[in-house]
Design a protein around this motif. Structure first.
Motif, PDB file in Angstrom:
ATOM      1  N   LEU A 116     -42.924 -27.056   1.836  1.00  8.84           N
ATOM      2  CA  LEU A 116     -43.466 -28.497   2.765  1.00  8.84           C
ATOM      3  C   LEU A 116     -45.150 -27.637   2.905  1.00  8.84           C
ATOM      4  CD1 LEU A 116     -41.228 -28.537   5.490  1.00  8.84           C
ATOM      5  CD2 LEU A 116     -41.230 -29.821   3.275  1.00  8.84           C
ATOM      6  N   ASP A 117     -45.902 -28.270   3.661  1.00  9.59           N
ATOM      7  CA  ASP A 117     -47.198 -27.616   3.980  1.00  9.59           C
ATOM      8  C   ASP A 117     -47.147 -26.173   4.930  1.00  9.59           C
ATOM      9  OD1 ASP A 117     -48.345 -28.960   2.802  1.00  9.59           O
ATOM     10  OD2 ASP A 117     -48.891 -30.298   4.379  1.00  9.59           O
ATOM     11  N   ALA A 118     -45.979 -26.027   6.261  1.00  3.75           N
ATOM     12  CA  ALA A 118     -45.773 -25.636   6.542  1.00  3.75           C
ATOM     13  C   ALA A 118     -43.967 -25.403   7.567  1.00  3.75           C
ATOM     14  CB  ALA A 118     -46.468 -25.134   7.668  1.00  3.75           C
ATOM     15  N   VAL A 119     -43.804 -24.820   7.305  1.00  2.00           N
ATOM     16  CA  VAL A 119     -41.862 -24.892   7.782  1.00  2.00           C
ATOM     17  C   VAL A 119     -41.596 -24.435   8.976  1.00  2.00           C
ATOM     18  CG1 VAL A 119     -39.850 -23.742   7.571  1.00  2.00           C
ATOM     19  CG2 VAL A 119     -40.669 -23.829   5.516  1.00  2.00           C
ATOM     20  N   PRO A 120     -41.707 -25.817  10.016  1.00  2.00           N
ATOM     21  CA  PRO A 120     -41.385 -24.539  11.695  1.00  2.00           C
ATOM     22  C   PRO A 120     -40.349 -23.897  12.057  1.00  2.00           C
ATOM     23  CG  PRO A 120     -39.634 -27.143  11.026  1.00  2.00           C
ATOM     24  CD  PRO A 120     -41.026 -26.582   9.197  1.00  2.00           C
ATOM     25  N   ALA A 121     -41.823 -23.570  12.709  1.00  2.00           N
ATOM     26  CA  ALA A 121     -41.097 -22.046  13.434  1.00  2.00           C
ATOM     27  C   ALA A 121     -39.408 -21.902  14.146  1.00  2.00           C
ATOM     28  CB  ALA A 121     -41.861 -21.061  14.402  1.00  2.00           C
ATOM     29  N   TRP A 122     -38.923 -21.011  14.248  1.00  2.00           N
ATOM     30  CA  TRP A 122     -37.848 -20.956  14.486  1.00  2.00           C
ATOM     31  C   TRP A 122     -37.316 -19.602  15.499  1.00  2.00           C
ATOM     32  CZ3 TRP A 122     -37.607 -25.704  17.986  1.00  2.00           C
ATOM     33  CH2 TRP A 122     -36.335 -25.663  18.345  1.00  2.00           C
ATOM     34  N   GLY A 123     -38.074 -19.040  16.494  1.00  2.00           N
ATOM     35  CA  GLY A 123     -37.563 -17.645  16.270  1.00  2.00           C
ATOM     36  C   GLY A 123     -37.531 -18.125  17.776  1.00  2.00           C
ATOM     37  N   MET A 124     -37.845 -16.773  19.043  1.00  2.00           N
ATOM     38  CA  MET A 124     -37.300 -16.319  20.075  1.00  2.00           C
ATOM     39  C   MET A 124     -37.528 -17.913  20.738  1.00  2.00           C
ATOM     40  SD  MET A 124     -35.203 -14.432  21.437  1.00  2.00           S
ATOM     41  CE  MET A 124     -34.690 -13.040  22.253  1.00  2.00           C
ATOM     42  N   ASP A 125     -39.422 -17.912  20.710  1.00  2.00           N
ATOM     43  CA  ASP A 125     -39.918 -18.947  21.626  1.00  2.00           C
ATOM     44  C   ASP A 125     -38.959 -19.943  21.892  1.00  2.00           C
ATOM     45  OD1 ASP A 125     -41.187 -16.531  22.123  1.00  2.00           O
ATOM     46  OD2 ASP A 125     -43.396 -17.500  21.483  1.00  2.00           O
ATOM     47  N   GLU A 126     -39.194 -20.496  20.072  1.00  2.00           N
ATOM     48  CA  GLU A 126     -38.113 -21.903  20.545  1.00  2.00           C
ATOM     49  C   GLU A 126     -36.801 -21.826  20.897  1.00  2.00           C
ATOM     50  OE1 GLU A 126     -40.048 -19.851  18.351  1.00  2.00           O
ATOM     51  OE2 GLU A 126     -42.025 -21.289  17.583  1.00  2.00           O
ATOM     52  N   ILE A 127     -36.615 -20.822  20.611  1.00  2.64           N
ATOM     53  CA  ILE A 127     -35.069 -20.671  20.682  1.00  2.64           C
ATOM     54  C   ILE A 127     -34.357 -20.649  22.320  1.00  2.64           C
ATOM     55  CG2 ILE A 127     -32.392 -19.632  20.807  1.00  2.64           C
ATOM     56  CD1 ILE A 127     -33.378 -18.542  18.119  1.00  2.64           C
ATOM     57  N   LEU A 243     -31.655 -22.112   7.408  1.00  7.92           N
ATOM     58  CA  LEU A 243     -33.074 -22.399   8.029  1.00  7.92           C
ATOM     59  C   LEU A 243     -32.793 -21.694   9.618  1.00  7.92           C
ATOM     60  CD1 LEU A 243     -35.888 -22.595   6.475  1.00  7.92           C
ATOM     61  CD2 LEU A 243     -35.441 -24.771   7.156  1.00  7.92           C
ATOM     62  N   PRO A 244     -34.251 -20.674  10.419  1.00  6.94           N
ATOM     63  CA  PRO A 244     -34.973 -20.094   8.956  1.00  6.94           C
ATOM     64  C   PRO A 244     -33.806 -19.131   8.880  1.00  6.94           C
ATOM     65  CG  PRO A 244     -35.495 -19.544  11.622  1.00  6.94           C
ATOM     66  CD  PRO A 244     -34.129 -21.080  11.702  1.00  6.94           C
ATOM     67  N   HIS A 245     -34.254 -17.920   7.985  1.00  7.94           N
ATOM     68  CA  HIS A 245     -33.378 -16.926   7.090  1.00  7.94           C
ATOM     69  C   HIS A 245     -33.834 -15.531   8.103  1.00  7.94           C
ATOM     70  CE1 HIS A 245     -34.373 -18.302   2.740  1.00  7.94           C
ATOM     71  NE2 HIS A 245     -34.455 -19.068   3.500  1.00  7.94           N
ATOM     72  N   THR A 246     -32.545 -16.027   8.977  1.00  5.04           N
ATOM     73  CA  THR A 246     -32.595 -15.208  10.570  1.00  5.04           C
ATOM     74  C   THR A 246     -30.839 -15.254  11.235  1.00  5.04           C
ATOM     75  OG1 THR A 246     -32.541 -16.956  11.895  1.00  5.04           O
ATOM     76  CG2 THR A 246     -33.950 -15.128  11.500  1.00  5.04           C
ATOM     77  N   LEU A 247     -30.473 -14.145  11.784  1.00  3.81           N
ATOM     78  CA  LEU A 247     -29.084 -13.984  12.400  1.00  3.81           C
ATOM     79  C   LEU A 247     -30.166 -14.231  14.216  1.00  3.81           C
ATOM     80  CD1 LEU A 247     -27.599 -11.317  10.985  1.00  3.81           C
ATOM     81  CD2 LEU A 247     -27.258 -13.880  10.432  1.00  3.81           C
ATOM     82  N   ALA A 248     -29.141 -15.012  15.329  1.00  6.36           N
ATOM     83  CA  ALA A 248     -29.458 -15.034  16.736  1.00  6.36           C
ATOM     84  C   ALA A 248     -28.089 -14.202  17.195  1.00  6.36           C
ATOM     85  CB  ALA A 248     -29.888 -16.986  16.593  1.00  6.36           C
ATOM     86  N   LEU A 249     -28.561 -13.817  17.603  1.00  4.47           N
ATOM     87  CA  LEU A 249     -27.718 -13.251  19.108  1.00  4.47           C
ATOM     88  C   LEU A 249     -27.745 -13.564  19.738  1.00  4.47           C
ATOM     89  CD1 LEU A 249     -25.510 -10.780  18.745  1.00  4.47           C
ATOM     90  CD2 LEU A 249     -26.931  -9.031  19.493  1.00  4.47           C
ATOM     91  N   LEU A 250     -26.469 -13.965  21.035  1.00  2.41           N
ATOM     92  CA  LEU A 250     -26.665 -15.076  21.652  1.00  2.41           C
ATOM     93  C   LEU A 250     -26.135 -14.044  23.216  1.00  2.41           C
ATOM     94  CD1 LEU A 250     -26.236 -17.941  21.235  1.00  2.41           C
ATOM     95  CD2 LEU A 250     -28.181 -16.868  20.925  1.00  2.41           C
ATOM     96  N   ASP A 251     -26.008 -14.568  24.358  1.00  2.00           N
ATOM     97  CA  ASP A 251     -25.376 -13.945  25.312  1.00  2.00           C
ATOM     98  C   ASP A 251     -24.020 -14.595  25.253  1.00  2.00           C
ATOM     99  OD1 ASP A 251     -24.408 -13.317  27.971  1.00  2.00           O
ATOM    100  OD2 ASP A 251     -25.676 -12.799  29.081  1.00  2.00           O
ATOM    101  N   ALA A 252     -22.845 -14.293  25.489  1.00  2.00           N
ATOM    102  CA  ALA A 252     -21.843 -15.099  25.550  1.00  2.00           C
ATOM    103  C   ALA A 252     -21.706 -15.632  26.495  1.00  2.00           C
ATOM    104  CB  ALA A 252     -20.897 -15.137  25.158  1.00  2.00           C
ATOM    105  N   ARG A 253     -21.988 -15.299  27.671  1.00  2.00           N
ATOM    106  CA  ARG A 253     -22.324 -16.346  28.770  1.00  2.00           C
ATOM    107  C   ARG A 253     -22.688 -17.525  29.029  1.00  2.00           C
ATOM    108  NH1 ARG A 253     -23.745 -10.893  32.517  1.00  2.00           N
ATOM    109  NH2 ARG A 253     -25.597 -10.866  30.848  1.00  2.00           N
ATOM    110  N   ASP A 254     -24.204 -17.488  28.915  1.00  2.00           N
ATOM    111  CA  ASP A 254     -24.666 -18.428  29.091  1.00  2.00           C
ATOM    112  C   ASP A 254     -25.412 -19.037  28.006  1.00  2.00           C
ATOM    113  OD1 ASP A 254     -26.893 -16.435  29.189  1.00  2.00           O
ATOM    114  OD2 ASP A 254     -27.367 -17.668  30.575  1.00  2.00           O
ATOM    115  N   LEU A 255     -24.900 -18.251  26.975  1.00  2.00           N
ATOM    116  CA  LEU A 255     -25.667 -18.413  25.230  1.00  2.00           C
ATOM    117  C   LEU A 255     -27.632 -18.476  25.672  1.00  2.00           C
ATOM    118  CD1 LEU A 255     -24.380 -21.485  24.134  1.00  2.00           C
ATOM    119  CD2 LEU A 255     -23.469 -19.615  23.801  1.00  2.00           C
TER     120      LEU A 255
END
Ligand code: DHE
Length: 534
Positions: A116-127, A243-255
């Motif tokens: 793709l011309d650009a794979v959309p970013a999905w990092g901390m800001d987007e989350i 996609l993306p090639h990541t693990l996301a760690l969330l706070d279980a209280r409120d995600l």
């Protein structure tokens, strides 16, 4: 222990291998492009007509996985043509041979290997921007309605993206609510069974309050997600992404997001996550990587242990984790082969894993951090759906097989396959219960996909084959907390959950549902019943 020089040599070899692989893939795509007379525009139109509804208009995934070169590293372009024409075993991918010729399939394969011309970013800001808190979590002693909170079930209805809360004593639905699109993997409960966490294939994670019957929070943790795990201390949710090639760690209280962990190897190559699971006695999450032959262990305890059994392990503070104050170190266990699917021994010291295309499985001892045995498992064992039980005085693992019509029974001490039970076709899910003499396995594929076998755990023989809805796929069994009833799904828009008496194997009740897939009993899950998945 591996010396630094050895490791560096290994790293260089890995990078070379990846470069060779990338070169081979590029050569394969060029060969496809040269061979096809279908234009790129036509390929785009074919994609829109046949592929977009499952794989997403922008190829970022939906019900099916994202179709991008960075996610197709393990599939050769010519093999992709074959998948398009003939379908893919053990997935929802149908065969298109009656709609597309080989030339058109070649053009589609070339399209999906085009970056793709650009794979959309999905990092901390987007989350963070996607995070929503939707309801309060008032202090409660139990459900606001009359039912045993330990014998509730969640039933996922894939057909219209809903979930039903079922009272497991009366076998009556209590509540039905809309979920995100295409939930996949088992929902995970908090330790007291009050909250349940769902992941959808398109990256949404939600937290539902089973006692107050409200969705309390949601967040989009990825673009294309595999599954999630919840820490045994109820503090964290770990999400494994394709996609993306990541693990996301969330706070279980409120995600709310805590950290985004990039999945990268020594040479900077990145990988999808096959799956993440929690290992309660180890106070860690265990992640299998899809494109790098490694298992990662990430401790969530406040004072992570750098040493197990006197052995100092290969740790790294990934970028992202460093931002979380240096906690959650990643321990990397290097393997000979990828792990797509795995199963834990009851004390979580062993991981028994298999790659979808491997000839054998492998047993990894988690304390020493290396493979200690091979498993004689051919075909495509579905270890994630394996169960354990006692047979003739020994603990065995029973696993269905996504490619072969058989159930393998493996001795957990010797890792030898002691029995192969022939079934009417490949199966997806297997279940039992401590109080039941039987194990149930579906025949999910082929002409007998409407059949479910009941196996005697002592004789290892099929004692009954049930066909609850002739012609319709029957699959996925879950028992109630006492092992009195076995609930089976009819995977059809006009489907049902069929309730069987687990002793007499007679039908007790049929609850109409819209393509019900998995069902999950609170008690069996939170107590780690040996007959169910975790
Ligand atoms: Fe699943 C669980 C992987 C296709 C329905 N599936 C899992 C898990 C993994 C997995 C790793 C365990 C996660 C967990 O519970 O936390 N599934 C895969 C695949 O690699 C595969 C073969 C290809 C893919 O498309 O990803 C695949 N799975 C399917 C389907 O086609 C199914 C039948 C329909 C669907 O929902 O897409 C399907 N998978 C399920 C279900 C579970 C699951 C219902 C939970 C089982 C349980 O009882 O815990």
């Amino acid at each position: 222990m591996e010396s630094l020089a050895e490791r560096e040599r290994g790293t260089a070899a890995d990078v070379m291998q990846l470069n060779v692989l990338a070169g081979a893939v590029a050569a394969g795509v060029i060969a496809l492009l040269a061979a096809t007379t279908t234009s790129a525009d036509d390929a785009g139109a074919l994609y829109e007509r046949h592929c977009a509804s499952c794989h997403g208009a922008a190829r970022l995934g939906g019900m099916g996985p994202a179709l991008l070169p960075e996610n197709l590293g393990r599939l050769k372009p010519e093999a992709a043509v074959d998948v398009i024409l003939n379908g893919r075993a053990a997935t929802q991918m149908p065969a298109f041979a009656s709609l597309l010729d080989r030339d058109q399939a070649g053009a589609l394969a070339a399209l999906i290997y085009t970056p793709l011309d650009a794979v959309p970013a999905w990092g901390m800001d987007e989350i963070l921007a996607s995070h929503r808190v939707l309801a309060d979590q008032p202090p409660l002693d139990g459900p606001t309605y009359d039912a045993d909170p330990m014998n509730l079930f969640i039933v996922v209805e894939l057909g219209d993206h809903h979930a039903t809360v079922l009272d497991g004593d009366r076998m009556t639905p209590v509540h039905r609510f809309k979920t995100h699109f295409a939930l996949h993997g088992g929902p995970k409960y908090s330790s007291n069974g009050r909250f349940v966490y769902f992941a959808s294939r398109d990256g949404w994670v939600s937290k539902f309050d089973l006692w107050n019957l409200a969705t309390v929070a949601e967040v989009r943790a990825g673009i294309n997600t595999r599954n999630l795990a919840v820490s045994a201390d109820d503090r964290y949710v770990m999400v494994a992404n394709y996609l993306p090639h990541t693990l996301a760690l969330l706070d279980a209280r409120d995600l709310s997001p805590i950290a985004v962990i990039p999945i990268a190897g020594d040479g900077g190559e990145t990988s999808r996550a096959s799956a993440v699971y929690v290992a309660p006695p180890r106070e860690s999450f265990i992640v299998a990587l899809k494109d790098i032959p490694e298992i990662w262990e990430i401790q969530y305890r406040d004072d992570p242990l750098p040493v197990y059994n006197g052995i100092m392990h290969d740790y790294r503070l990934q970028e992202g984790i460093a931002r979380a104050g240096g906690r959650f170190p990643v321990r990397r266990i290097r393997l000979d082969d990828y792990l797509d699917d795995f199963f834990f021994s009851p004390d979580y010291s062993l991981v028994m894993g298999a790659a979808r295309n491997a000839k054998t499985g492998q047993v990894v001892q988690m304390d020493v951090g290396r493979k200690i045995a091979d498993l004689a498992l051919d075909g495509m064992p579905h270890l994630g759906s394996g169960i354990t039980f006692e047979h003739a005085g020994r603990q065995v693992l029973a696993t269905p097989n996504l490619r072969n019509g058989e159930v393998s029974i493996i001795d957990m001490d010797t890792f030898e396959t002691i029995e192969r039970i022939e079934t009417l076709g490949p199966g997806f899910f297997m279940r039992s219960h401590e109080n039941s003499p039987y194990a149930w396995v579906d025949v999910f594929f082929g002409k007998d996909r409407d059949a479910v076998h009941v196996i005697d755990k002592q004789s290892l023989e099929i004692v009954r084959t049930l066909r609850p809805a002739p012609g319709k796929t029957a699959g996925h069994v879950e028992f109630d907390r006492y092992g009195r009833y076995a609930l089976l799904s009819i995977w059809d828009m006009d489907g049902a959950v069929v309730v069987y008496d687990a002793a007499t194997l007679e039908e007790v009740k049929r609850l109409p549902m819209v393509k019900p897939s998995g069902k999950y009993n609170v008690y069996n899950k939170i107590t780690g019943s040996e007959g169910t998945s975790h």
